[in-house]
Design an enzyme around this catalytic site. Structure first.
Site, PDB file in Angstrom:
ATOM      1  N   SER A  12      -9.392   1.819   2.272  1.00 15.60           N
ATOM      2  CA  SER A  12      -8.413   2.653   1.608  1.00 15.60           C
ATOM      3  C   SER A  12      -7.329   1.877   0.862  1.00 15.60           C
ATOM      4  O   SER A  12      -6.551   2.474   0.099  1.00 15.60           O
ATOM      5  CB  SER A  12      -7.747   3.588   2.631  1.00 15.60           C
ATOM      6  OG  SER A  12      -7.058   2.877   3.632  1.00 15.60           O
ATOM      7  N   MET A  23      -6.904   8.776   2.819  1.00 14.13           N
ATOM      8  CA  MET A  23      -7.069   7.392   3.307  1.00 14.13           C
ATOM      9  C   MET A  23      -8.245   7.266   4.292  1.00 14.13           C
ATOM     10  O   MET A  23      -8.268   6.364   5.120  1.00 14.13           O
ATOM     11  CB  MET A  23      -5.781   6.865   3.943  1.00 14.13           C
ATOM     12  CG  MET A  23      -4.618   6.767   2.986  1.00 14.13           C
ATOM     13  SD  MET A  23      -3.327   5.598   3.491  1.00 14.13           S
ATOM     14  CE  MET A  23      -2.848   6.255   5.076  1.00 14.13           C
ATOM     15  N   ILE A  49      -8.068   0.541   9.664  1.00 13.86           N
ATOM     16  CA  ILE A  49      -8.524   1.175  10.904  1.00 13.86           C
ATOM     17  C   ILE A  49     -10.044   1.104  11.047  1.00 13.86           C
ATOM     18  O   ILE A  49     -10.578   1.274  12.132  1.00 13.86           O
ATOM     19  CB  ILE A  49      -8.042   2.635  11.004  1.00 13.86           C
ATOM     20  CG1 ILE A  49      -8.237   3.188  12.422  1.00 13.86           C
ATOM     21  CG2 ILE A  49      -8.726   3.520   9.963  1.00 13.86           C
ATOM     22  CD1 ILE A  49      -7.642   4.554  12.644  1.00 13.86           C
ATOM     23  N   ALA A  50     -10.746   0.848   9.940  1.00 11.36           N
ATOM     24  CA  ALA A  50     -12.204   0.707   9.990  1.00 11.36           C
ATOM     25  C   ALA A  50     -12.705  -0.289   8.948  1.00 11.36           C
ATOM     26  O   ALA A  50     -13.901  -0.446   8.768  1.00 11.36           O
ATOM     27  CB  ALA A  50     -12.882   2.055   9.771  1.00 11.36           C
ATOM     28  N   GLY A  51     -11.760  -0.936   8.263  1.00 10.58           N
ATOM     29  CA  GLY A  51     -12.124  -1.872   7.212  1.00 10.58           C
ATOM     30  C   GLY A  51     -11.276  -1.719   5.964  1.00 10.58           C
ATOM     31  O   GLY A  51     -11.580  -2.288   4.923  1.00 10.58           O
ATOM     32  N   SER A  52     -10.180  -0.955   6.056  1.00 11.87           N
ATOM     33  CA  SER A  52      -9.426  -0.576   4.858  1.00 11.87           C
ATOM     34  C   SER A  52      -8.668  -1.718   4.202  1.00 11.87           C
ATOM     35  O   SER A  52      -8.229  -1.593   3.063  1.00 11.87           O
ATOM     36  CB  SER A  52      -8.446   0.552   5.191  1.00 11.87           C
ATOM     37  OG  SER A  52      -9.146   1.739   5.448  1.00 11.87           O
ATOM     38  N   LYS A  74       0.844  -1.194   0.000  1.00 15.72           N
ATOM     39  CA  LYS A  74       0.000   0.000   0.000  1.00 15.72           C
ATOM     40  C   LYS A  74       0.883   1.250   0.000  1.00 15.72           C
ATOM     41  O   LYS A  74       1.992   1.261   0.556  1.00 15.72           O
ATOM     42  CB  LYS A  74      -0.891  -0.023   1.244  1.00 15.72           C
ATOM     43  CG  LYS A  74      -1.923   1.085   1.332  1.00 15.72           C
ATOM     44  CD  LYS A  74      -2.801   0.875   2.558  1.00 15.72           C
ATOM     45  CE  LYS A  74      -3.886   1.934   2.672  1.00 15.72           C
ATOM     46  NZ  LYS A  74      -4.817   1.646   3.795  1.00 15.72           N
TER      47      LYS A  74
END
Length: 538
Positions: free
Chosen positions: A209, A183, A230-233, A134
């Protein structure tokens, strides 16, 4: 803005530089006709040899490592094949940012020569395996723009902790992949590199992201890439692109030294790095390798957890969650989770249907912790880059997010600990080995329409590991049903109405999410291998 250059000038120069790093003989003919689904184009475009098609298309990361060791493949030919396929993927989906193909091929050649010179030396666990990264990971000499003009033309001077470890383990790093501006959204679109497309359906989002990584792996321009979550990236791009991915517990995979849109020292939800791959065993092998490699030597925040190699011989007890009580799954997503549950029951797995507690409150705390500074730091980065917000970032409306005081943060953190304890007891009382649920209420959506992250962000809030398993694709029979099917209010209805027909979502992948307890990543890997065999090989 550098001198009198606008963000448009900077973008043009960066994209032209990227284009020059793809060899002319790797360019796709403009005469090639493309449909909405481009997954098969690498096989038919005439750029790859039959052997290169087999190397990239028929092997997962574990196969490649084993075949290099057995001398069926050389590291150089493997790296060359993946550089070529990544170049094809870039031209079709705009998934790459920084390219270092020639350096990668030279490193792989050197690895081969080292083996010839030292044939009795121990094999490194990732010897010769090309791994994509990434864009947020720092590699010396390459930018880490994270989709923001402010960071363009400021190449890194040092490696992030994980790339440094991967190189020491024998990996070959050959490209970095696209992300959203900031992001902070699920659409990998920005003013530096543009938008990444979904190879299953070019009219749908590739997610974010880690969206460039998801698209590249789906195209098999990589069989093992690294994202962050951090939330589903990590998981949202896996959902959108139909690949495997793992969000580990925090403190296991090195994360230090990355480019970030957050103010340094921001407390709250832990960001983690993890694998995105073409198989569940590749994700497992990555985790085993990292946990065996004493990752804490590379990142002081890493735990001293070891991979034990112990396997449970009993069938797991799995809780099945059909929806999270906030957002109703689209018709094909409902079908996918029910079919998966039935396959597990038919295989004799102990299944218990569950409702998750306090999801809305957990999500509220999560969002509060994401924006303790009112997102002022990231807004300043956008402003200093003299660039506009892309559509998906506009929809977040950063300026409207209030900052929190220290007292606010302490209240959020206290309640987070209370809810973590509630979920711990929930897990123990239900005697669970894992939970299976949809990873999102939706499939890949049209551009800039991805909304709810509750199905993924909950596990970041709890710091539970979660793995995505692809199970199929949208079918013609997955017809849109009435609005009465949306069960949970206006926000749910607005999201549910996005699914207007199976034609709009043609070939969109379907997946399930398997969740384990915090720091039980090895045990979860064992459950996932068991479940994956039932869902995809039975």
């Amino acid at each position: 803005m550098a001198g009198d250059k606008t963000y448009v000038d900077i973008s043009r120069a960066k994209c032209e530089q990227r284009e020059r790093l793809i060899r002319d003989e790797w360019k796709i003919s403009p005469k090639l006709k493309l449909g909405h689904n481009v997954l098969e184009v690498p096989k038919i475009c005439g750029i790859l040899t039959e052997r290169e098609i087999a190397i990239t298309g028929d092997n997962d990361a574990v196969d490649i490592i084993e075949k290099i060791r057995s001398q069926a493949f050389t590291a150089e030919e493997v790296t060359l094949a993946f550089c070529k396929r990544a170049a094809i993927a870039q031209q079709l989906t705009n998934c790459l940012t920084e390219i270092c193909f020639e350096d990668a091929i030279e490193r792989a050649r050197q690895l081969d020569q080292d083996r010839v010179a030292n044939p009795s030396a121990p094999w490194k666990p990732l010897h010769g395996l090309p791994i994509s990264l990434k864009d947020s990971f720092n590699v010396p000499g390459l930018d880490s723009t994270i989709g923001m003009t402010y960071f363009a033309n400021k190449p890194a001077e040092e490696y992030s902790a994980l790339p440094r470890l991967l190189l020491d383990l024998g990996a070959v790093l050959y490209c970095k992949t696209n992300v959203p501006q900031t992001m902070m959204t699920a659409d990998s679109d920005n003013n530096v590199w543009g938008r990444t497309l979904n190879p299953s359906n070019l009219k749908l989002t590739a997610g974010g992201s880690s969206g460039g990584e998801g698209s590249l792996v789906a195209m098999r321009g990589s069989v093992l890439g690294i994202g962050t979550d951090i939330a589903g990236s990590i998981r949202i791009p896996a959902i959108c692109n139909g690949i495997y991915s793992a969000r580990p517990s925090s403190g296991i995979v090195p994360f230090a030294g990355q480019q970030s849109p957050e103010v340094p020292g921001m407390p709250g939800i832990e960001v983690v790095a993890g694998p995105m791959a073409t198989s569940s065993r590749a994700c497992s092998y990555f985790m085993k390798t990292i946990m065996t490699a004493q990752a804490w030597r590379y990142d002081s925040s890493c735990l001293h957890l070891r991979w034990t190699g112990e396997q449970s011989k009993r069938k797991p007890r799995i809780g099945v969650v059909l929806d999270d009580g906030l957002y109703t799954p689209f018709p094909p997503v409902r079908r996918a989770i029910r079919e998966a549950a039935q396959k597990l029951r038919s295989a004799g797995i102990d299944i218990v249907e569950l409702r998750l507690p306090h999801v809305a409150e957990a999500l509220g705390i999560t969002f509060g912790m994401f924006a303790l500074d009112g997102c002022k730091f990231v807004q300043n980065l956008i402003n200093e880059g003299n660039e506009p917000q892309v559509e998906s970032v506009k929809r977040v409306n950063l300026a409207s997010i209030p900052a929190s005081s220290l007292a606010d943060y302490m209240r959020l953190n206290d309640r987070r600990h209370q809810l973590q304890d509630i979920y711990h007891k929930f897990w123990i009382e239900n005697q669970l080995d894992a939970i299976m649920l949809p990873p999102a209420p939706q499939t890949a959506t049209r551009f800039d329409e991805w909304g709810p992250v509750s199905y993924t962000a909950l596990w970041n809030f709890l710091d539970y590991p979660a793995i995505i398993i692809p199970t199929g694709r949208v079918r013609e029979s997955d017809v849109a049903d009435g609005e009465d099917s949306a069960l949970y209010g206006e926000a749910d209805l607005n999201n549910y109405k996005l699914y207007d027909s199976p034609e709009t979502y043609q070939d969109a992948p379907l997946t399930v999410q398997i969740v384990g307890m915090r720091q039980e990543d090895e045990a979860l890997a064992g459950v996932v291998e068991f479940v994956d065999n039932i869902l995809n090989r039975s």
